[in-house]
Design a protein around this motif. Structure first.
Motif, mmCIF file in Angstrom:
data_model
loop_
_atom_site.group_PDB
_atom_site.id
_atom_site.type_symbol
_atom_site.label_atom_id
_atom_site.label_comp_id
_atom_site.label_asym_id
_atom_site.label_seq_id
_atom_site.Cartn_x
_atom_site.Cartn_y
_atom_site.Cartn_z
ATOM 1 N N VAL A 166 0.844 -1.211 0.000
ATOM 2 C CA VAL A 166 0.000 0.000 0.000
ATOM 3 C C VAL A 166 0.873 1.253 0.000
ATOM 4 N N ILE A 167 1.897 1.248 0.861
ATOM 5 C CA ILE A 167 2.809 2.390 0.928
ATOM 6 C C ILE A 167 3.537 2.576 -0.401
ATOM 7 N N SER A 168 3.933 1.472 -1.032
ATOM 8 C CA SER A 168 4.640 1.549 -2.316
ATOM 9 C C SER A 168 3.777 2.210 -3.378
ATOM 10 N N ILE A 169 2.526 1.757 -3.470
ATOM 11 C CA ILE A 169 1.619 2.325 -4.472
ATOM 12 C C ILE A 169 1.368 3.796 -4.176
ATOM 13 N N HIS A 170 1.185 4.134 -2.889
ATOM 14 C CA HIS A 170 0.977 5.539 -2.518
ATOM 15 C C HIS A 170 2.192 6.385 -2.874
ATOM 16 N N SER A 171 3.383 5.888 -2.526
ATOM 17 C CA SER A 171 4.606 6.653 -2.756
ATOM 18 C C SER A 171 4.846 6.905 -4.238
ATOM 19 N N ILE A 172 4.679 5.869 -5.048
ATOM 20 C CA ILE A 172 4.897 6.039 -6.486
ATOM 21 C C ILE A 172 3.805 6.904 -7.104
ATOM 22 N N PHE A 173 2.608 6.864 -6.508
ATOM 23 C CA PHE A 173 1.516 7.718 -6.986
ATOM 24 C C PHE A 173 1.816 9.185 -6.696
ATOM 25 N N VAL A 174 2.351 9.466 -5.496
ATOM 26 C CA VAL A 174 2.705 10.848 -5.157
ATOM 27 C C VAL A 174 3.786 11.364 -6.109
ATOM 28 N N GLN A 175 4.768 10.489 -6.422
ATOM 29 C CA GLN A 175 5.812 10.887 -7.384
ATOM 30 C C GLN A 175 5.193 11.180 -8.750
ATOM 31 N N ALA A 176 4.281 10.317 -9.175
ATOM 32 C CA ALA A 176 3.651 10.510 -10.481
ATOM 33 C C ALA A 176 2.789 11.767 -10.505
ATOM 34 N N MET A 177 2.157 12.086 -9.375
ATOM 35 C CA MET A 177 1.355 13.307 -9.287
ATOM 36 C C MET A 177 2.242 14.534 -9.486
ATOM 37 N N GLY A 178 3.399 14.527 -8.826
ATOM 38 C CA GLY A 178 4.355 15.614 -9.024
ATOM 39 C C GLY A 178 4.826 15.697 -10.457
ATOM 40 N N ALA A 179 5.046 14.536 -11.076
ATOM 41 C CA ALA A 179 5.469 14.508 -12.481
ATOM 42 C C ALA A 179 4.396 15.106 -13.380
ATOM 43 N N GLY A 180 3.134 14.771 -13.102
ATOM 44 C CA GLY A 180 2.033 15.299 -13.909
ATOM 45 C C GLY A 180 1.951 16.817 -13.838
ATOM 46 N N ILE A 181 2.140 17.364 -12.633
ATOM 47 C CA ILE A 181 2.093 18.824 -12.461
ATOM 48 C C ILE A 181 3.217 19.491 -13.254
ATOM 49 N N LEU A 182 4.437 18.985 -13.089
ATOM 50 C CA LEU A 182 5.592 19.603 -13.746
ATOM 51 C C LEU A 182 5.515 19.495 -15.266
ATOM 52 N N LEU A 183 5.114 18.334 -15.748
ATOM 53 C CA LEU A 183 5.019 18.158 -17.199
ATOM 54 C C LEU A 183 3.957 19.074 -17.799
ATOM 55 N N HIS A 184 2.841 19.213 -17.084
ATOM 56 C CA HIS A 184 1.763 20.064 -17.587
ATOM 57 C C HIS A 184 2.170 21.540 -17.581
ATOM 58 N N MET A 185 3.001 21.935 -16.592
ATOM 59 C CA MET A 185 3.440 23.327 -16.522
ATOM 60 C C MET A 185 4.475 23.658 -17.595
ATOM 61 N N ILE A 186 5.351 22.695 -17.865
ATOM 62 C CA ILE A 186 6.466 22.965 -18.777
ATOM 63 C C ILE A 186 6.073 22.780 -20.242
ATOM 64 N N PHE A 187 5.289 21.728 -20.511
ATOM 65 C CA PHE A 187 4.918 21.431 -21.898
ATOM 66 C C PHE A 187 3.415 21.674 -22.100
ATOM 67 N N PRO A 188 3.038 22.275 -23.215
ATOM 68 C CA PRO A 188 1.619 22.568 -23.478
ATOM 69 C C PRO A 188 0.862 21.348 -23.998
ATOM 70 N N TRP A 189 0.982 20.223 -23.295
ATOM 71 C CA TRP A 189 0.307 19.001 -23.691
ATOM 72 C C TRP A 189 -0.798 18.677 -22.687
ATOM 73 N N PRO A 190 -1.795 17.907 -23.094
ATOM 74 C CA PRO A 190 -2.746 17.375 -22.116
ATOM 75 C C PRO A 190 -2.009 16.465 -21.129
ATOM 76 N N VAL A 191 -2.494 16.408 -19.899
ATOM 77 C CA VAL A 191 -1.829 15.616 -18.860
ATOM 78 C C VAL A 191 -1.708 14.156 -19.280
ATOM 79 N N PHE A 192 -2.757 13.616 -19.899
ATOM 80 C CA PHE A 192 -2.776 12.189 -20.238
ATOM 81 C C PHE A 192 -1.661 11.838 -21.218
ATOM 82 N N SER A 193 -1.520 12.613 -22.296
ATOM 83 C CA SER A 193 -0.518 12.291 -23.312
ATOM 84 C C SER A 193 0.894 12.501 -22.781
ATOM 85 N N GLY A 194 1.108 13.588 -22.001
ATOM 86 C CA GLY A 194 2.429 13.836 -21.429
ATOM 87 C C GLY A 194 2.840 12.737 -20.466
#
Length: 441
Positions: A103-131
């Motif tokens: 459970v902790i593993s899935i949560h931890s990797i999810f938090v990392q992915a959430m941060g990745a989604g924010i940064l990718l969306h801010m830097i590149f003008p792509w939809p979150v899903f495709s980025g």
């Protein structure tokens, strides 16, 4: 060790010295959440909070480094945290702890992915899903399918990019703007950032250190590195990695202060996007983008690799022994499933990495003393010790309507600690009574 051997996937081809051990730890712990939570902490708790956030990661790694030598001496034939738990716990306690770790593993990797989604969306003008689809595909090939050796091949490049960005970009800005104008602008528009006698920030620092240590002591990737770093260099490696890590949130905080001096802002996450807009050098823009990409990709790849290893080696292989070929096949399958899950969830849920971190703070805090008992104890431990963590977590959440969020984390920690202490005292009294009885008869 052959490259098609699954052991090669888990630990790579060689043991690490101090230099590459530090690189490996930094590539694991400099994450997208470091980039996002540093400015959020600075804005919410001021300069004291920003310094405290850097202390959190530094002390967590240093404290775990003290335990690392003990772990290696006592469990020298193991490879993962799951192997150690299997040796120290009863079957019931083992499967409970593995479930919590999953459970902790899935949560931890999810938090990392959430941060990745924010940064990718801010830097590149792509939809979150495709980025995120492109990004997670890259992580799948590195951490999921590539294993420890592929992670290590890119770790050096990741760390070079990280430190190039956090050193060169702040120096570039301070040369342009000067230190005094930045200080005056912050003092005029955001004086709360410079307020150092902030008791709430101090309370946050101590709680963050507790959570940070709880995160590291149950981190699957860090445990794997304990078993592949040369034993005599373990403590020094973790200590230096912690001290070096502490400089990165501080550098990111200085970047945010440059962006907001002399004006207001709309949202915390937009500040990093505005940073890109303030850089009038194409080379530095590229460096910042590579810094963000390398940080989040290396962290997610390490988490993905450790989670898949836990599932295959410490769950599936125990339930039904697998051949080497089957282990590799399941590696690809589970890596793909996790990446697909992350892609769907990150595309749907609203982001808030700092809140997500503290939401699981009760679990991390309540796991500290049971894990210390598992590491330092001498006998096979009953299910009560791992169960203390869930009792502590439940107690913390039960106190939510009465006390504030940070206090519930300490309640979870103290309940879990009390249960372990009572069991420890019970064992001592039991041994003394047994000894007296044997002497009498």
């Amino acid at each position: 060790m052959k490259k098609n051997d699954f052991q090669f996937y888990i630990s790579g081809a060689f043991h690490l010295g101090i230099g590459f051990g530090i690189v490996s730890l930094l590539s694991r712990w400099v994450t997208g959440n470091t980039i996002l939570s540093s400015p959020e902490t600075l804005i919410k708790y001021g300069l004291t909070g920003g310094i405290g956030y850097s202390l959190m990661g530094a002390l967590a790694l240093i404290l775990f480094g003290i335990l690392a030598k003990k772990i290696r001496d006592r469990f020298h034939d193991q490879q993962t945290i799951g192997d150690v738990l299997r040796e120290r716990l009863t079957p019931g306690g083992y499967w409970y702890m593995i479930s919590i770790l999953l459970v902790i593993s899935i949560h931890s990797i999810f938090v990392q992915a959430m941060g990745a989604g924010i940064l990718l969306h801010m830097i590149f003008p792509w939809p979150v899903f495709s980025g995120m689809a492109i990004f997670l595909l890259f992580c799948f090939f590195i951490g999921g399918a590539g294993g420890m050796q592929r992670i290590h091949q890119l770790a050096g490049i990741n760390v070079v990019l990280i430190f190039s960005a956090v050193i060169i970009i702040p120096v570039y800005f301070y040369i342009q703007e000067g230190v005094y104008p930045v200080y005056e602008g912050i003092k005029l528009y955001h004086p709360y950032i410079l307020y150092v006698k902030n008791t709430e920030a101090i309370w946050f620092i101590f709680t963050a250190i507790l959570i940070g240590f709880g995160q590291v002591i149950v981190d699957r990737a860090s445990w794997q590195r304990v078993f592949i770093i040369q034993k005599e260099k373990l403590r020094m490696t973790f200590t230096l990695a912690g001290l070096i890590w502490a400089t990165i949130p501080l550098a990111l905080s200085s970047l945010i202060m440059i962006i907001i001096f002399g004006r207001s802002y709309d949202s915390i996450y937009s500040l990093l996007f505005e940073l890109v807009g303030k850089i009038n050098s194409t080379l530095l823009i590229v460096l910042f983008i590579l810094f963000c990409f390398s940080s989040i990709s290396s962290a997610i790849s390490a988490e993905l690799h450790a989670t898949v290893t836990l599932i295959i080696k410490n769950i599936f292989d125990l339930l039904h022994p697998l051949s080497n070929k089957e282990k590799w096949r399941y590696t690809y399958i589970f890596s793909g499933i996790i990446c697909l899950f992350l892609l769907i969830i990150v595309s749907i849920l609203p982001p808030n990495p700092l809140e997500l971190l503290f939401f699981f703070g009760n679990i991390y805090a309540s796991m500290i003393v049971p894990m210390l008992y598992i590491i330092l104890g001498n006998k096979t431990l009953p299910a009560l010790i791992p169960l203390a963590s869930i009792i502590g977590t439940a107690g913390g959440f039960a106190a939510l309507p009465i006390v504030e969020n940070l206090m519930t984390i300490w309640i979870s920690f103290f309940i879990s600690s009390l249960i372990c202490l009572v069991y420890f005292i019970y064992n001592i009294l039991k041994m003394k009574l047994s000894y007296k009885f044997s002497k009498r008869y």
